[in-house]
Design an enzyme around this catalytic site. Sequence first.
Site, PDB file in Angstrom:
ATOM      1  CG  ASN A  45      14.169 -76.264  63.897  1.00 16.45           C
ATOM      2  OD1 ASN A  45      13.889 -76.899  62.888  1.00 16.45           O
ATOM      3  ND2 ASN A  45      15.282 -75.577  64.014  1.00 16.45           N
ATOM      4  CG  HIS A 131      24.063 -79.719  64.600  1.00 13.66           C
ATOM      5  ND1 HIS A 131      24.746 -78.845  65.411  1.00 13.66           N
ATOM      6  CD2 HIS A 131      23.072 -79.005  64.008  1.00 13.66           C
ATOM      7  CE1 HIS A 131      24.184 -77.648  65.319  1.00 13.66           C
ATOM      8  NE2 HIS A 131      23.166 -77.714  64.475  1.00 13.66           N
ATOM      9  CD  GLU A 182      21.853 -84.557  63.845  1.00 15.00           C
ATOM     10  OE1 GLU A 182      20.809 -84.390  63.194  1.00 15.00           O
ATOM     11  OE2 GLU A 182      22.893 -83.919  63.642  1.00 15.00           O
ATOM     12  CB  SER A 186      19.095 -81.113  61.917  1.00 13.68           C
ATOM     13  OG  SER A 186      20.363 -81.096  61.298  1.00 13.68           O
ATOM     14  CG  ASP A 211      21.953 -83.785  68.702  1.00 12.00           C
ATOM     15  OD1 ASP A 211      20.898 -83.415  69.270  1.00 12.00           O
ATOM     16  OD2 ASP A 211      22.705 -83.006  68.094  1.00 12.00           O
ATOM     17  CG  HIS A 214      15.728 -81.706  64.643  1.00 11.09           C
ATOM     18  ND1 HIS A 214      15.128 -80.517  64.299  1.00 11.09           N
ATOM     19  CD2 HIS A 214      17.070 -81.472  64.580  1.00 11.09           C
ATOM     20  CE1 HIS A 214      16.050 -79.616  64.024  1.00 11.09           C
ATOM     21  NE2 HIS A 214      17.245 -80.178  64.186  1.00 11.09           N
ATOM     22  CE  LYS A 245      17.185 -76.993  66.601  1.00  3.19           C
ATOM     23  NZ  LYS A 245      18.439 -77.677  66.431  1.00  3.19           N
TER      24      LYS A 245
HETATM   25  C1  LIG Z   1      19.850 -77.187  66.687  1.00  8.27           C
HETATM   26  C2  LIG Z   1      20.719 -78.350  66.886  1.00  8.27           C
HETATM   27  C3  LIG Z   1      21.716 -78.357  67.861  1.00  8.27           C
HETATM   28  C4  LIG Z   1      22.094 -77.135  68.647  1.00  8.27           C
HETATM   29  O1  LIG Z   1      21.140 -76.768  69.572  1.00  8.27           O
HETATM   30  P1  LIG Z   1      21.005 -75.217  69.957  1.00  8.27           P
HETATM   31  O2  LIG Z   1      20.249 -75.208  71.218  1.00  8.27           O
HETATM   32  O3  LIG Z   1      20.285 -74.576  68.813  1.00  8.27           O
HETATM   33  O4  LIG Z   1      22.398 -74.692  70.090  1.00  8.27           O
HETATM   34  C5  LIG Z   1      22.417 -79.523  68.062  1.00  8.27           C
HETATM   35  N1  LIG Z   1      22.181 -80.621  67.324  1.00  8.27           N
HETATM   36  C6  LIG Z   1      21.251 -80.638  66.354  1.00  8.27           C
HETATM   37  C7  LIG Z   1      21.025 -81.884  65.588  1.00  8.27           C
HETATM   38  C8  LIG Z   1      20.501 -79.506  66.099  1.00  8.27           C
HETATM   39  O5  LIG Z   1      19.605 -79.530  65.121  1.00  8.27           O
END
Ligand SMILES: *Cc1c(COP(=O)(O)O)cnc(C)c1O
Length: 405
Positions: A45, A131, A182, A186, A211, A214, A245
């Site tokens: 990512n 997620h 989101e 993801s 969220d 990505h 990411k």
């Molecule tokens: C990776 C991810 C998270 C968590 O983030 P980290 O910093 O890896 O703990 C939360 N939400 C989504 C959609 C993700 O892809």
Amino acid sequence: MNEHLEARLALVTDQGLRRQLREIESPQVPRIQTGGRELINFSSNDYLGLANHPKLKEAAIEAIDRFGAGAGASRLICGSLKPFHDLEESLANFKQTEAALTFSTGYAAAVGSIPALIGKDDIVIIDKLVHACIVDAVRLAGAKLRVFKHNDLGDLDRILKWAQVTPPGQSAQPRNVLIVTESVFSMDGDIAPLKKIVELKDKYGAWLMVDEAHATGIFGGRRSGMVEHLGLSGQVEIQMGTLGKAVGAAGGFICGSRKLVDVLINSARSFIFSTAPVPAAAAAAMAGIEFIQSEEGKQRCSILWERVTQIRSSSPAPSECAEAGDSPGQNACSTPILPLIIGDETKAVATASSLRERGFLIPAIRYPTVARGAARLRMTVTADHSNEDVRSLGEALKQIIHQGS
Ligand SMILES: *Cc1c(COP(=O)(O)O)cnc(C)c1O
């Protein structure tokens, strides 16, 4: 206990769900060294290739020199190190919000903030595909959880209507309703119809948490995310994301109003009861955010989008578009995440190993990360991949699909 553990492992193995760690001996770059072999990595990512960038490494080293290796305690206990404050100021500016708060991970940001804002009498409405950290956070909050069909506005509207009705026997005291989605999903790489979701939450007086894990770093004129890209800054109560990411470092964040951040500092348990991250992580993340906003960052982002276009035209079965026309400029379908849905778990693992034999690392994503029977190869492309990397992956995929794996 051993017998119990053996039985548990046998069960996941039988279902094709056994997971194993693969040690790599190189940094997270497109060509990784593992078990004495080189594989081209199409599963990271690190979309802009910042995890191993000299600017981020320098910032981390400098922070270690100045602030040491560890943070000593939670930020509320023994003082809050300057790199965290610099990072939060930079994040708030990036996301155009009043304030920001960082956590050790995105996961910690979710499980800390949702229970801090929502109680057992409240309602949280989530997209079916959000997620795991969001689902865990809602459970921890003890709130009533309702799930709307993936990107389905009609279903969301129906649940929002239901949430307006006071159940018999309860006082008519208004309950808080929080919608969580989101912006870029993801595991499917599609995009939420955020503009319409904002209209709905306004209509019903609900709050919205997006969220941006990505999308941060790759969408929008400042590349701060999909909220900016769609012109929705200021209309989303809570923006969440990760610094691990596209930003290239580690950590999680919440961006929003000053009051929101102050409540989280006082109530988010994963913030209060956890040692602060190492200052080097904050410094690297801040360097990542500064880089993303620079001219160089802009160029790197356009290289990423060139690779995205290339991989989408040379690979089979791109994901469906969530809502065409929702996104100005960039094609709404276009994200660096391409799922190749296989379905059966064992078959997905077999396809991943054929790809590995051909020199590509694209692990099979299986339950519980995705639903049972929806196993897939999740391909991601980054600005560090070359034209040739993407071309050769397209070739390998065609061969594998021809052979039926
Ligand atoms: C990776 C991810 C998270 C968590 O983030 P980290 O910093 O890896 O703990 C939360 N939400 C989504 C959609 C993700 O892809």
